[in-house]
Scaffold this active site. Structure first.
Site, PDB file in Angstrom:
ATOM      1  N   CYS A  77      71.664  37.093  10.032  1.00 51.63           N
ATOM      2  CA  CYS A  77      71.630  38.186  10.471  1.00 51.63           C
ATOM      3  C   CYS A  77      70.396  38.409  10.882  1.00 51.63           C
ATOM      4  CB  CYS A  77      72.039  39.383   9.865  1.00 51.63           C
ATOM      5  SG  CYS A  77      73.776  38.569   9.180  1.00 51.63           S
ATOM      6  N   ARG A 102      69.655  33.509  14.622  1.00 54.14           N
ATOM      7  CA  ARG A 102      70.189  34.343  13.119  1.00 54.14           C
ATOM      8  C   ARG A 102      71.470  33.611  12.800  1.00 54.14           C
ATOM      9  NH1 ARG A 102      65.282  35.106  10.809  1.00 54.14           N
ATOM     10  NH2 ARG A 102      66.308  36.292   9.354  1.00 54.14           N
ATOM     11  N   TRP A 143      75.774  37.198  11.168  1.00 53.37           N
ATOM     12  CA  TRP A 143      76.710  35.818  10.580  1.00 53.37           C
ATOM     13  C   TRP A 143      77.129  35.674   9.361  1.00 53.37           C
ATOM     14  CZ3 TRP A 143      76.154  32.206   6.085  1.00 53.37           C
ATOM     15  CH2 TRP A 143      76.180  30.479   6.557  1.00 53.37           C
ATOM     16  N   ASN A 191      70.422  42.149   6.800  1.00 50.51           N
ATOM     17  CA  ASN A 191      70.251  40.356   6.537  1.00 50.51           C
ATOM     18  C   ASN A 191      70.200  40.195   5.238  1.00 50.51           C
ATOM     19  OD1 ASN A 191      69.506  38.151   6.732  1.00 50.51           O
ATOM     20  ND2 ASN A 191      67.765  38.473   7.291  1.00 50.51           N
ATOM     21  N   GLY A 192      70.749  39.142   4.673  1.00 47.91           N
ATOM     22  CA  GLY A 192      71.197  38.769   2.974  1.00 47.91           C
ATOM     23  C   GLY A 192      72.113  39.023   2.546  1.00 47.91           C
ATOM     24  N   GLU A 228      69.692  11.702  10.777  1.00 49.70           N
ATOM     25  CA  GLU A 228      69.835  12.846  11.896  1.00 49.70           C
ATOM     26  C   GLU A 228      70.156  13.168  13.280  1.00 49.70           C
ATOM     27  OE1 GLU A 228      67.516  15.748  11.491  1.00 49.70           O
ATOM     28  OE2 GLU A 228      67.185  16.487  13.396  1.00 49.70           O
ATOM     29  N   LYS A 246      73.087  15.750  14.361  1.00 53.28           N
ATOM     30  CA  LYS A 246      72.062  16.289  15.735  1.00 53.28           C
ATOM     31  C   LYS A 246      73.970  15.831  16.459  1.00 53.28           C
ATOM     32  CE  LYS A 246      70.002  17.722  15.461  1.00 53.28           C
ATOM     33  NZ  LYS A 246      69.040  18.573  14.583  1.00 53.28           N
ATOM     34  N   GLU A 252      76.434  18.883  14.908  1.00 54.66           N
ATOM     35  CA  GLU A 252      76.220  19.873  14.996  1.00 54.66           C
ATOM     36  C   GLU A 252      76.205  20.614  16.927  1.00 54.66           C
ATOM     37  OE1 GLU A 252      71.899  21.469  13.236  1.00 54.66           O
ATOM     38  OE2 GLU A 252      71.759  19.717  13.999  1.00 54.66           O
ATOM     39  N   HIS A 297      79.299  -1.649   2.317  1.00 52.40           N
ATOM     40  CA  HIS A 297      80.411  -1.008   0.920  1.00 52.40           C
ATOM     41  C   HIS A 297      80.743   0.444   1.781  1.00 52.40           C
ATOM     42  CE1 HIS A 297      77.853  -3.286  -1.645  1.00 52.40           C
ATOM     43  NE2 HIS A 297      76.932  -3.442  -0.910  1.00 52.40           N
ATOM     44  N   LYS A 323      70.136  29.601  13.162  1.00 51.41           N
ATOM     45  CA  LYS A 323      68.959  29.203  12.944  1.00 51.41           C
ATOM     46  C   LYS A 323      68.306  28.547  11.751  1.00 51.41           C
ATOM     47  CE  LYS A 323      65.864  27.152  15.303  1.00 51.41           C
ATOM     48  NZ  LYS A 323      65.841  25.606  14.802  1.00 51.41           N
TER      49      LYS A 323
HETATM   50  C1  G6P Z   1      69.398  25.443   9.614  1.00 53.90           C
HETATM   51  C2  G6P Z   1      69.455  25.249  10.801  1.00 53.90           C
HETATM   52  C3  G6P Z   1      68.810  23.721  10.823  1.00 53.90           C
HETATM   53  C4  G6P Z   1      67.484  23.803   9.586  1.00 53.90           C
HETATM   54  C5  G6P Z   1      67.856  24.022   8.662  1.00 53.90           C
HETATM   55  C6  G6P Z   1      67.006  24.529   7.464  1.00 53.90           C
HETATM   56  O1  G6P Z   1      71.207  24.491   8.774  1.00 53.90           O
HETATM   57  O2  G6P Z   1      70.254  24.668  11.755  1.00 53.90           O
HETATM   58  O3  G6P Z   1      68.219  23.525  12.069  1.00 53.90           O
HETATM   59  O4  G6P Z   1      66.337  22.581   9.777  1.00 53.90           O
HETATM   60  O5  G6P Z   1      68.562  25.181   8.527  1.00 53.90           O
HETATM   61  O6  G6P Z   1      65.865  25.486   8.349  1.00 53.90           O
HETATM   62  P1  G6P Z   1      64.399  25.200   8.076  1.00 53.90           P
HETATM   63  O7  G6P Z   1      63.715  26.694   8.830  1.00 53.90           O
HETATM   64  O8  G6P Z   1      64.235  25.520   6.106  1.00 53.90           O
HETATM   65  O9  G6P Z   1      63.660  24.326   8.038  1.00 53.90           O
END
Ligand code: G6P
Length: 608
Positions: free
Chosen positions: A2, A27, A74, A99-100, A482, A486, A489, A505, A603
């Site tokens: 948030c 956020r 969020w 937020n939290g 990764e 991506k 996501e 496997h 994020k």
């Molecule tokens: C969220 C974001 C990711 C990020 C992860 C860790 O899931 O969507 O993109 O890699 O948090 O975030 P940080 O700020 O600790 O790299």
């Protein structure tokens, strides 16, 4: 997560609160709300959906006010809905944004219900509103009431509270979630981070854990967790607004992918010279610590975790030091055995990820040689709470799917691996090659970005897919992870990354003519092994898409093969990740998803 914003001024602050929220949408973005003090008392507007939905509502109602708080959510407790959107209110004019997570909310809710308060949402936040209201009814002023209420909260919070009983006053408090204070000219601000306030001020205070702030347009007082007035250092931000604007790009993610040559160059600048990684780049006293390190423990989440997995290969092979990489939310709940002289490393773009921060705090209670943070946000909690720091210099990353932060994390981790290797006496030729690799990396990324048009047309073949498999070996295994992350996501296609040798496997059972399999093939010692794994896919009729080093194109067989510039072992993971970012991006655009703000995600994950 948030995002929260609060402003106390002498002019209409509605549009600044809303544009502040827009800057905080990374956020969370499932609902938004605003509360303003008006001549008719406290007025509130809330909308399910994004900040733009709230903006439309505000345009219809023309609500305005000189003091207000706002929130973009969020969801943690309760579905995304208008009823669960903040601000939450109590009594006649008390409103709260939060937020939290309040862990003891159920107990507090029962207690407040017994005292006659009725709840209108499923959120944990609403207990804060009623708790403060109850304390006010018992005679406390807003500052006193918020301070006392926070003593009853378990969990993490950044809150801003406004009361019609004390017009002009905002009270903020933080523990475990970020809150910054901004100083204006005859007005002052609070927000989850500085981006929300950059158009209004450049002067900020990063509040410390347990701080409570009493904020009026003409004055601010900060109290520490013991209730004593404190001065916190005022920082001048030099962030340019361009850095947080989208410019000519259709999405932030695309802009950030294209910024990678520059952000990697920035991360390396002033840290390599005369063919070596410069001593002292990890801060004073760091080199002595690094020279004694016998083990490394890396902790991170999400994309940052993948950067840590690549670093494990580098640290073990270049420096000969055992290295473990683990997901923060797992590490923090086990009982790790710490070997003597272990360096504890956290990797985080935001520096506020709750699990990573908690892991760091746990590590501070244990006997690690030192705690090093690799982070992108200079004032983040992770940076402030670590002994050693290496900043990545990606600049603000707004797209929820991390791109340039990852490339710069890898660049920083390569510097660390090479610094550790130098203190252990690495082979001079290998060291020189690795440094040379880093020096040309920005240019190589620029070349890889030239594949954009080709990848865009390749993306059309993925639009209707349900699943995809990414394969790699060695440092390319984390790149496969990764690439899969991506794609899932932002395009919502189910994707998995696998070490290519593990294919037989299990996942091979999924491979048929409908399954796209993406392989990343640099020119390294594992190439022949990877080629055998690719044959296993071909033999089952799988659709193979290969990204390979241009020097080995002839050995890749028929089908979809895209060539990347020739590169060495350090550049390879950074470089091979770039086309996977572009692939995910273009598939998502074709599928019409919300690329910068994918559903259900955020994020900065400041909750557990
Ligand atoms: C969220 C974001 C990711 C990020 C992860 C860790 O899931 O969507 O993109 O890699 O948090 O975030 P940080 O700020 O600790 O790299």
């Amino acid at each position: 997560m948030c995002g929260i914003v609060g402003i106390s001024a002498q002019r209409d602050v509605t549009s600044d609160l809303l544009s502040g929220l827009k800057a905080l949408e990374y956020r969370g973005y499932d609902s938004a709300g605003i509360a303003l003090l008006t001549e008719r008392g406290m007025q509130r507007l809330r909308a399910k959906g994004k900040v733009r939905d709230l903006q439309s509502l505000q345009a219809q109602t023309r609500l305005s006010g000189v003091v207000g708080i706002a929130h973009t959510r969020w969801a943690t407790h309760g579905v995304p809905s208008e009823a669960n959107a903040h601000p939450h209110v109590s009594g006649d004019g008390l409103s709260v944004v939060h937020n939290g997570i309040i862990e003891n909310h159920a107990e507090l809710r029962a207690e407040l219900q017994a005292a006659g308060f009725s709840f209108t949402s499923q959120t944990d936040t609403e207990v804060i509103a009623h708790l403060v209201e109850q304390l006010q009814r018992n005679g406390a002023g807003l500052l006193e009431a918020v301070t006392a209420a926070t003593k009853r909260l378990h969990g993490a919070y950044a809150i801003v509270v406004m009361s019609a009983r004390e017009p002009g006053l905002l009270v903020g408090a933080r523990r475990g979630s970020p809150l910054v204070l901004g100083y204006g000219d005859d007005e002052n601000y609070l927000a989850s981070d500085i981006h929300a306030l950059l158009p209004l001020t450049r002067r900020f205070v990063y509040l410390a854990e347990g701080d409570v702030v009493e904020l009026r347009r003409d004055g601010v007082r900060i109290l520490d967790e013991r209730g004593a007035s404190v001065e916190r250092p005022v920082k001048e931000s030099s962030f340019s607004l361009d850095a947080v604007e989208r410019g000519e790009y259709r999405h932030y993610m695309l802009k950030e992918i294209h910024e990678q040559p520059q952000s990697v160059a920035d991360t390396l600048e002033g840290r390599i010279s005369g063919g070596r990684v410069l001593p002292g780049i990890f801060g004073s006293g760091a080199d002595e610590i690094l020279a004694k390190v016998k083990q490394v423990q890396i902790i991170a989440c999400g994309t940052s975790f993948h950067a840590g997995l690549v670093a494990r290969y580098w640290i073990e092979s270049l420096a000969g030091i055992p290295c473990h990489t683990e997901i923060a939310s797992e590490f923090r709940y086990r009982q790790p055995v710490v070997a003597p002289d272990t360096l504890f490393i956290t990797i985080s773009q935001s520096g506020e990820t709750a699990d990573t921060l908690a892991a760091l705090r746990m590590a501070k209670e244990r006997d690690y040689a030192a705690r090093l943070a690799i982070c992108n946000v200079p004032e983040a909690s992770l940076v402030r709470e670590s002994d050693l720091v290496l900043m990545t210099r990606a600049g603000p990353e707004i797209g929820v799917a991390s791109t340039k932060a990852f490339s710069t994390q890898l660049s920083a981790l390569a510097l660390l691996a090479l610094r550790l290797a130098e203190t252990r006496g690495i082979d001079a030729q290998r060291y020189a090659a690795a440094i040379a690799d880093l020096e040309v990396l920005p240019g190589l990324i620029r070349d890889a970005l030239q594949l954009d048009a080709e990848i865009k047309s390749l993306a059309e073949q993925f639009v209707d897919k349900q699943h995809a498999l990414f394969l790699g070996r060695g440092t390319q295994f984390p790149i496969a992870l990764e690439g899969a992350l991506k794609l899932k996501e932002i395009s919502y296609i189910h994707a998995e990354g696998y070490p290519a040798g593990e294919l037989k496997h299990g996942p091979l059972a999924l491979v048929d003519e409908t399954m796209p399999v993406i392989a990343v093939a640099p020119n390294d010692a594992l190439l022949d092994k990877l080629k055998s794994n690719m044959e296993e896919v071909r033999a089952r009729g799988g659709q193979l898409y290969v990204f390979c080093d241009t020097r080995i194109r002839h050995g890749m067989g028929e089908g979809h093969v895209l060539e990347l510039p020739a590169c060495g072992e350090i550049a390879a993971p950074v470089l091979f990740n770039v086309p996977l970012q572009l692939l995910a991006y273009h598939v998502a655009v074709l599928r019409g998803t919300d690329v910068d703000q994918p559903r259900n995600l955020a994020k900065s994950v400041t909750v557990e």
